[in-house]
Structures are given as C-alpha cells and as structure tokens.
Motif scaffolding. Sequence first.
Motif, PDB file in Angstrom:
ATOM      1  N   PHE A  56      28.422  71.057  64.585  1.00  0.00           N
ATOM      2  CA  PHE A  56      29.047  71.669  65.751  1.00  0.00           C
ATOM      3  C   PHE A  56      28.191  71.571  67.011  1.00  0.00           C
ATOM      4  O   PHE A  56      28.664  71.875  68.102  1.00  0.00           O
ATOM      5  N   PHE A  57      26.932  71.132  66.873  1.00  0.00           N
ATOM      6  CA  PHE A  57      26.110  70.989  68.077  1.00  0.00           C
ATOM      7  C   PHE A  57      26.382  69.685  68.820  1.00  0.00           C
ATOM      8  O   PHE A  57      25.826  69.457  69.894  1.00  0.00           O
ATOM      9  N   ASP A  58      27.240  68.830  68.273  1.00  0.00           N
ATOM     10  CA  ASP A  58      27.494  67.525  68.886  1.00  0.00           C
ATOM     11  C   ASP A  58      28.829  67.569  69.627  1.00  0.00           C
ATOM     12  O   ASP A  58      29.890  67.563  69.004  1.00  0.00           O
ATOM     13  N   PRO A  59      28.837  67.637  70.966  1.00  0.00           N
ATOM     14  CA  PRO A  59      30.080  67.847  71.720  1.00  0.00           C
ATOM     15  C   PRO A  59      31.044  66.668  71.627  1.00  0.00           C
ATOM     16  O   PRO A  59      30.670  65.557  71.254  1.00  0.00           O
ATOM     17  N   LEU A  60      32.303  66.932  71.993  1.00  0.00           N
ATOM     18  CA  LEU A  60      33.367  65.932  71.963  1.00  0.00           C
ATOM     19  C   LEU A  60      33.700  65.466  73.372  1.00  0.00           C
ATOM     20  O   LEU A  60      33.563  66.220  74.335  1.00  0.00           O
ATOM     21  N   ILE A  61      34.165  64.222  73.482  1.00  0.00           N
ATOM     22  CA  ILE A  61      34.659  63.704  74.756  1.00  0.00           C
ATOM     23  C   ILE A  61      36.157  63.986  74.851  1.00  0.00           C
ATOM     24  O   ILE A  61      36.905  63.793  73.896  1.00  0.00           O
ATOM     25  N   ILE A  62      36.585  64.437  76.020  1.00  0.00           N
ATOM     26  CA  ILE A  62      37.992  64.709  76.274  1.00  0.00           C
ATOM     27  C   ILE A  62      38.602  63.513  76.989  1.00  0.00           C
ATOM     28  O   ILE A  62      38.075  63.043  78.001  1.00  0.00           O
ATOM     29  N   HIS A  63      39.725  63.031  76.472  1.00  0.00           N
ATOM     30  CA  HIS A  63      40.404  61.866  77.023  1.00  0.00           C
ATOM     31  C   HIS A  63      41.632  62.301  77.821  1.00  0.00           C
ATOM     32  O   HIS A  63      42.414  63.136  77.351  1.00  0.00           O
ATOM     33  N   ILE A  64      41.793  61.717  78.996  1.00  0.00           N
ATOM     34  CA  ILE A  64      42.921  62.044  79.865  1.00  0.00           C
ATOM     35  C   ILE A  64      43.693  60.773  80.204  1.00  0.00           C
ATOM     36  O   ILE A  64      43.177  59.660  80.067  1.00  0.00           O
ATOM     37  N   ALA A  65      44.938  60.965  80.656  1.00  0.00           N
ATOM     38  CA  ALA A  65      45.787  59.815  80.985  1.00  0.00           C
ATOM     39  C   ALA A  65      45.903  59.580  82.478  1.00  0.00           C
ATOM     40  O   ALA A  65      46.337  58.513  82.909  1.00  0.00           O
ATOM     41  N   ASN A  66      45.527  60.586  83.280  1.00  0.00           N
ATOM     42  CA  ASN A  66      45.566  60.434  84.729  1.00  0.00           C
ATOM     43  C   ASN A  66      44.559  61.394  85.350  1.00  0.00           C
ATOM     44  O   ASN A  66      44.166  62.395  84.721  1.00  0.00           O
ATOM     45  N   LYS A  67      44.147  61.107  86.585  1.00  0.00           N
ATOM     46  CA  LYS A  67      43.101  61.908  87.204  1.00  0.00           C
ATOM     47  C   LYS A  67      43.568  63.326  87.511  1.00  0.00           C
ATOM     48  O   LYS A  67      42.740  64.236  87.671  1.00  0.00           O
ATOM     49  N   SER A 109      30.363  72.200  72.521  1.00  0.00           N
ATOM     50  CA  SER A 109      29.234  72.716  71.723  1.00  0.00           C
ATOM     51  C   SER A 109      28.462  73.791  72.479  1.00  0.00           C
ATOM     52  O   SER A 109      27.244  73.870  72.393  1.00  0.00           O
ATOM     53  N   GLY A 110      29.204  74.611  73.245  1.00  0.00           N
ATOM     54  CA  GLY A 110      28.596  75.703  73.967  1.00  0.00           C
ATOM     55  C   GLY A 110      27.941  75.317  75.270  1.00  0.00           C
ATOM     56  O   GLY A 110      27.436  76.186  75.992  1.00  0.00           O
ATOM     57  N   LEU A 111      27.948  74.042  75.612  1.00  0.00           N
ATOM     58  CA  LEU A 111      27.351  73.584  76.862  1.00  0.00           C
ATOM     59  C   LEU A 111      28.298  73.871  78.025  1.00  0.00           C
ATOM     60  O   LEU A 111      29.511  73.938  77.852  1.00  0.00           O
ATOM     61  N   PRO A 112      27.761  74.019  79.242  1.00  0.00           N
ATOM     62  CA  PRO A 112      28.611  74.360  80.386  1.00  0.00           C
ATOM     63  C   PRO A 112      29.388  73.195  80.959  1.00  0.00           C
ATOM     64  O   PRO A 112      30.244  73.382  81.830  1.00  0.00           O
TER      65      PRO A 112
END
Length: 326
Positions: A56-67, A109-112
């Motif tokens: 759980f300390f390894d954050p995820l990338i969020i994918h978006i389709a438009n800005k 992962s709790g990061l800001p």
Amino acid sequence: MRDVTINAGEQVRRAAEIIRGGGVVAFPTETVYGLGANAFDELAAARVFEVKRRPFFDPLIIHIANKGQLGDLVTDIPPLAEKLTDRFWPGPLTVVLPKKTAVPDIITSGLPGAAVRMPSNNIALQLISAAGVPIAAPSANLFGYVSPTSAEHVRSQLGDSVDMVIDGGECDVGIESTIISFMGEQPTLLRPGGTALEDIEDVIGKVTIPANSDLKNQSPGRSDQHYATSIPLVLVDDITGINDVNAGLIALAPNSDIGDIGKFTKVEYLSSNGDLREAACNLFAAMRRLDNSGVGLIAALPIPKTGLGLAINDRLARASRKGVHI
C-alpha cells in the motif's frame, strides 16, 4: 474473464460498466497494460492492490481521457505543468500535483500529490470516457515482476483474478511513463520513462534529478527491486566476465564490439539498428522471453544514457538482483 478486440465498442462499454460497479479491468495503454479501477472508489482501489499483491505504500497513477478531468483531481496546475501537458498529452507523461480530498488516500499512498496522465491509446481513452470516471491503474502484473506489454502477459500472471481483459495487441511504447512532480519548488524527475528527459527540459527548462534513495515510496515503480525476472539478471559492462554455460544476453543491437556472443545460449537484441524507441518497446517482452527460455542467468549490457536509454537502464538496474553490476 472476457476478452475483447480492438474495435469492439460494445465490449468496451461492458468494461466501463465493470469499472463503475467497483470491478477491475485490465486494459492496454501505449506504455504497458494497466489494471484499472474507479479512481474515486477506495474499495475498488484496494482490490487492485490485492490482485497485484502490491504494497500500500506504492501509489497508483490516475488515467484521464481529457484535461477537464484534471480539475476533478487536483487543486492546482502550475504554469510549467500546464506547458508540459499541453505538449505531451496524450502520451507517456505523468505529472504529480496537489490532490483534492475527493481522491482517496489509498490511491496516493497517503501522499499529498496525485499522479495523473492522459494515455494516447484509443482503447484506454474510450474506456475512461465510457466509464465516466478517471481510472487508477498500475501495470497489470504481479508486484515487482516484469510489466505486461500484451494481453497474454496479463493472463499469464493474473489469470481469473481480474473481471475483464481488453486485448488491444502489443503496446506501442512498451515502457512506463515518465513521472515529473510539481509538489516542490522545482520540477522533479521521479521516474524516467517513455517521454525523454531531454524533450521535457526543452519545454520547461532544467528538471531536478534526486538520488534514487530519495525516490523510494514517492512514485510508482520506485521500489529497490522491481521488474524482476525469475532467473537472476545481472548488469555487465562487457561480456568477458560471463562464463556461465547456460546464460542469456540482452543487448541494444547487433554489434561486433560486443564480443563473443557465441557462448550465450540465447541473445535478445532490443533493436536491429540501435533505435532507443524500438528498444524501449521491446525491453519487457525480451526479458520475458529470456526468463522463459531455460537459461540460468541473464546478462544485460548497458544502454546509451540518452533519450529513452535513461529509462531502459533504470528498468534493467532494478530488475537485477539488488542492482548487481559486474
């Protein structure tokens, strides 16, 4: 588990329903295959960690389709970040920006800061648009192992633990996105990847490159040992010190300066002519082939430290046993 073809819009629609319903879907991007869940659903995100066996300390990338979706995720977009996304989105670039409270802490992962990117793969964009929510997605493989660049790679590791796999063929880039953080005073490189650092600095000027020890747990894919093969992999400056009777070799391209390659059971050239983009695209697949070839050791020669060579060397170094370099 259901598979879909590239143009199967109905199947993409069904995959989007799975995402909205709290499920997880493996889908192609131009970099590697991702294991996606609704970025606003912390229970779905927890399942991604569970399926991948990801800490759980390894954050995820969020994918978006438009800005426009970026404003739903972050509180501020600095001018330099705006310049980068204008230039390189959609594409293999991730930016880290101050997150909104709507983004669950499990995602970061709790990061800001939230790590966000817009993929260029059409299937990925269609899926995110159809789901109507940003999709949090690490690579669709077991944590620490070689990243998947085909649907078959996903199936071989994750099997039926995912709700659906979208088969979009081979990935075009084949190596993960570059990550640039805007959480400090200066833009900072958290991970080299599919967008060359030189190209980024042409747009926004000098980027800070911290020591690797300062990056652990600050970005996806920065654990000490990552992208591991089951067969030991070592980095070598030349092949003279490799005397294993059953060894495989990873090299950039055929070159008479390499030395006596006849002593290797199997050789994987990443490119026919030294093209770094082709090499990045072929890296993970070549590692998998050697891993499954029956050799007892994999030796890897260094790649020129320019352009995507920086990212390739980074992956090889962390795929090696504790960064072994001989």
